[in-house]
Design a protein around this motif. Sequence first.
Motif, PDB file in Angstrom:
ATOM      1  N   ARG A  66      -9.523  -1.020  54.431  1.00 54.09           N
ATOM      2  CA  ARG A  66      -9.416  -0.728  53.001  1.00 54.09           C
ATOM      3  C   ARG A  66     -10.321   0.411  52.553  1.00 54.09           C
ATOM      4  O   ARG A  66      -9.947   1.207  51.722  1.00 54.09           O
ATOM      5  N   ARG A  67     -11.507   0.477  53.055  1.00 59.02           N
ATOM      6  CA  ARG A  67     -12.460   1.467  52.559  1.00 59.02           C
ATOM      7  C   ARG A  67     -12.640   2.651  53.500  1.00 59.02           C
ATOM      8  O   ARG A  67     -13.676   3.305  53.479  1.00 59.02           O
ATOM      9  N   ALA A  68     -11.655   2.920  54.295  1.00 56.92           N
ATOM     10  CA  ALA A  68     -11.749   4.057  55.213  1.00 56.92           C
ATOM     11  C   ALA A  68     -11.296   5.331  54.515  1.00 56.92           C
ATOM     12  O   ALA A  68     -10.456   5.305  53.629  1.00 56.92           O
ATOM     13  N   ALA A  69     -11.868   6.429  54.928  1.00 54.72           N
ATOM     14  CA  ALA A  69     -11.450   7.748  54.455  1.00 54.72           C
ATOM     15  C   ALA A  69     -10.698   8.420  55.598  1.00 54.72           C
ATOM     16  O   ALA A  69     -11.144   8.399  56.740  1.00 54.72           O
ATOM     17  N   VAL A  70      -9.551   8.990  55.284  1.00 57.27           N
ATOM     18  CA  VAL A  70      -8.734   9.681  56.282  1.00 57.27           C
ATOM     19  C   VAL A  70      -8.481  11.093  55.776  1.00 57.27           C
ATOM     20  O   VAL A  70      -8.200  11.297  54.596  1.00 57.27           O
ATOM     21  N   TRP A  71      -8.599  12.077  56.671  1.00 52.48           N
ATOM     22  CA  TRP A  71      -8.324  13.442  56.285  1.00 52.48           C
ATOM     23  C   TRP A  71      -7.820  14.222  57.481  1.00 52.48           C
ATOM     24  O   TRP A  71      -7.903  13.789  58.622  1.00 52.48           O
ATOM     25  N   VAL A  72      -7.275  15.416  57.187  1.00 52.37           N
ATOM     26  CA  VAL A  72      -6.731  16.300  58.219  1.00 52.37           C
ATOM     27  C   VAL A  72      -7.498  17.609  58.169  1.00 52.37           C
ATOM     28  O   VAL A  72      -7.779  18.141  57.096  1.00 52.37           O
ATOM     29  N   GLU A  73      -7.835  18.101  59.355  1.00 54.42           N
ATOM     30  CA  GLU A  73      -8.524  19.381  59.483  1.00 54.42           C
ATOM     31  C   GLU A  73      -7.684  20.326  60.335  1.00 54.42           C
ATOM     32  O   GLU A  73      -6.980  19.884  61.238  1.00 54.42           O
ATOM     33  N   VAL A  74      -7.795  21.614  60.038  1.00 53.34           N
ATOM     34  CA  VAL A  74      -7.123  22.658  60.805  1.00 53.34           C
ATOM     35  C   VAL A  74      -8.184  23.651  61.247  1.00 53.34           C
ATOM     36  O   VAL A  74      -9.083  23.993  60.485  1.00 53.34           O
ATOM     37  N   LYS A  75      -8.072  24.096  62.499  1.00 51.34           N
ATOM     38  CA  LYS A  75      -8.967  25.153  62.959  1.00 51.34           C
ATOM     39  C   LYS A  75      -8.196  26.115  63.843  1.00 51.34           C
ATOM     40  O   LYS A  75      -7.220  25.736  64.488  1.00 51.34           O
ATOM     41  N   LYS A  76      -8.623  27.341  63.832  1.00 55.33           N
ATOM     42  CA  LYS A  76      -7.994  28.348  64.680  1.00 55.33           C
ATOM     43  C   LYS A  76      -8.551  28.179  66.084  1.00 55.33           C
ATOM     44  O   LYS A  76      -9.756  28.045  66.273  1.00 55.33           O
ATOM     45  N   GLY A  77      -7.666  28.109  67.049  1.00 53.28           N
ATOM     46  CA  GLY A  77      -8.075  27.926  68.434  1.00 53.28           C
ATOM     47  C   GLY A  77      -7.598  26.594  68.980  1.00 53.28           C
ATOM     48  O   GLY A  77      -6.877  25.848  68.320  1.00 53.28           O
ATOM     49  N   SER A  78      -8.027  26.311  70.204  1.00 52.41           N
ATOM     50  CA  SER A  78      -7.595  25.076  70.864  1.00 52.41           C
ATOM     51  C   SER A  78      -8.444  23.899  70.394  1.00 52.41           C
ATOM     52  O   SER A  78      -9.423  24.058  69.672  1.00 52.41           O
ATOM     53  N   SER A  79      -8.095  22.700  70.862  1.00 49.40           N
ATOM     54  CA  SER A  79      -8.782  21.479  70.414  1.00 49.40           C
ATOM     55  C   SER A  79     -10.204  21.376  70.934  1.00 49.40           C
ATOM     56  O   SER A  79     -11.013  20.654  70.374  1.00 49.40           O
ATOM     57  N   GLY A  80     -10.540  22.086  71.998  1.00 47.10           N
ATOM     58  CA  GLY A  80     -11.908  22.053  72.520  1.00 47.10           C
ATOM     59  C   GLY A  80     -12.854  22.828  71.625  1.00 47.10           C
ATOM     60  O   GLY A  80     -12.452  23.468  70.662  1.00 47.10           O
ATOM     61  N   GLY A  81     -14.113  22.753  71.918  1.00 44.76           N
ATOM     62  CA  GLY A  81     -15.100  23.490  71.144  1.00 44.76           C
ATOM     63  C   GLY A  81     -15.787  22.604  70.127  1.00 44.76           C
ATOM     64  O   GLY A  81     -15.290  21.566  69.752  1.00 44.76           O
ATOM     65  N   ALA A  82     -16.944  23.058  69.688  1.00 41.92           N
ATOM     66  CA  ALA A  82     -17.764  22.249  68.791  1.00 41.92           C
ATOM     67  C   ALA A  82     -17.499  22.526  67.313  1.00 41.92           C
ATOM     68  O   ALA A  82     -17.976  21.794  66.475  1.00 41.92           O
ATOM     69  N   LEU A  83     -16.787  23.588  66.997  1.00 43.99           N
ATOM     70  CA  LEU A  83     -16.555  23.915  65.598  1.00 43.99           C
ATOM     71  C   LEU A  83     -15.593  22.939  64.950  1.00 43.99           C
ATOM     72  O   LEU A  83     -14.547  22.611  65.511  1.00 43.99           O
ATOM     73  N   ARG A  84     -15.979  22.472  63.774  1.00 44.52           N
ATOM     74  CA  ARG A  84     -15.092  21.597  63.009  1.00 44.52           C
ATOM     75  C   ARG A  84     -14.070  22.454  62.301  1.00 44.52           C
ATOM     76  O   ARG A  84     -14.278  23.636  62.046  1.00 44.52           O
ATOM     77  N   GLY A  85     -12.973  21.833  61.951  1.00 47.70           N
ATOM     78  CA  GLY A  85     -11.938  22.540  61.227  1.00 47.70           C
ATOM     79  C   GLY A  85     -12.188  22.525  59.734  1.00 47.70           C
ATOM     80  O   GLY A  85     -13.186  22.011  59.251  1.00 47.70           O
ATOM     81  N   VAL A  86     -11.257  23.093  59.014  1.00 45.11           N
ATOM     82  CA  VAL A  86     -11.283  23.130  57.556  1.00 45.11           C
ATOM     83  C   VAL A  86     -10.380  22.016  57.056  1.00 45.11           C
ATOM     84  O   VAL A  86      -9.237  21.876  57.507  1.00 45.11           O
ATOM     85  N   THR A  87     -10.873  21.213  56.134  1.00 46.42           N
ATOM     86  CA  THR A  87     -10.077  20.127  55.568  1.00 46.42           C
ATOM     87  C   THR A  87      -8.934  20.715  54.755  1.00 46.42           C
ATOM     88  O   THR A  87      -9.126  21.652  53.978  1.00 46.42           O
ATOM     89  N   VAL A  88      -7.742  20.150  54.942  1.00 47.04           N
ATOM     90  CA  VAL A  88      -6.568  20.640  54.223  1.00 47.04           C
ATOM     91  C   VAL A  88      -6.058  19.578  53.253  1.00 47.04           C
ATOM     92  O   VAL A  88      -6.320  18.384  53.412  1.00 47.04           O
ATOM     93  N   LYS A  89      -5.319  20.045  52.261  1.00 42.59           N
ATOM     94  CA  LYS A  89      -4.764  19.167  51.229  1.00 42.59           C
ATOM     95  C   LYS A  89      -3.808  18.151  51.866  1.00 42.59           C
ATOM     96  O   LYS A  89      -2.978  18.500  52.696  1.00 42.59           O
ATOM     97  N   SER A  90      -3.960  16.901  51.448  1.00 44.21           N
ATOM     98  CA  SER A  90      -3.046  15.859  51.915  1.00 44.21           C
ATOM     99  C   SER A  90      -2.899  14.808  50.829  1.00 44.21           C
ATOM    100  O   SER A  90      -3.725  14.687  49.933  1.00 44.21           O
ATOM    101  N   GLU A  91      -1.801  14.059  50.908  1.00 43.92           N
ATOM    102  CA  GLU A  91      -1.507  12.988  49.961  1.00 43.92           C
ATOM    103  C   GLU A  91      -1.250  11.727  50.761  1.00 43.92           C
ATOM    104  O   GLU A  91      -0.456  11.734  51.704  1.00 43.92           O
ATOM    105  N   ILE A  92      -1.919  10.625  50.378  1.00 37.35           N
ATOM    106  CA  ILE A  92      -1.749   9.385  51.120  1.00 37.35           C
ATOM    107  C   ILE A  92      -0.887   8.421  50.310  1.00 37.35           C
ATOM    108  O   ILE A  92      -1.030   8.307  49.092  1.00 37.35           O
ATOM    109  N   PHE A  93       0.027   7.772  51.015  1.00 33.29           N
ATOM    110  CA  PHE A  93       0.886   6.756  50.429  1.00 33.29           C
ATOM    111  C   PHE A  93       0.619   5.459  51.176  1.00 33.29           C
ATOM    112  O   PHE A  93       0.954   5.340  52.357  1.00 33.29           O
TER     113      PHE A  93
END
Length: 142
Positions: A66-93
């Motif tokens: 119930r109290r979890a936060a969920v979000w989506v991030e996008v980053k340029k490049g592959s999934s490896g690496g230490a850099l976090r992505g940028v949070t993108v707009k999303s709508e939860i249902f």
Amino acid sequence: MKGIILTLSLAIALSSSATVPQPRQVIRPVEKAPISAVTAVLSGVDANEVYEELPPVLVELSNLPRRAAVWVEVKKGSSGGALRGVTVKSEIFLRRGGEAVLNVPGVESRCDSAGTWTVSVLVSDGEITTALAHTTFAMRPR
């Protein structure tokens, strides 16, 4: 003599109140669903696919506390690496039973140049943050 009577009266009062049974309170810990049980299915973009325009991106979630936060991030490049992505707009249902659908229209606005991109779905319960799913794809030059 007054000091002895007062001390004796106080001792009797304390001993008599100690024998009165107190009502018991049952304290139960709050059950908290672990975020390790959360599952996410990312759809709309396929791994290693090349796109000119992105299709709609959806995330289906199960076992969501119930109290979890969920979000989506996008980053340029592959999934490896230490850099976090940028949070993108999303709508939860939200649905019953800890299920939800996350519509992610913000991916297309972030993946606006040619190259490799990674979309990741993350969840946090305030203590732990976990990556639930990710996919890497490519965008063609426009």
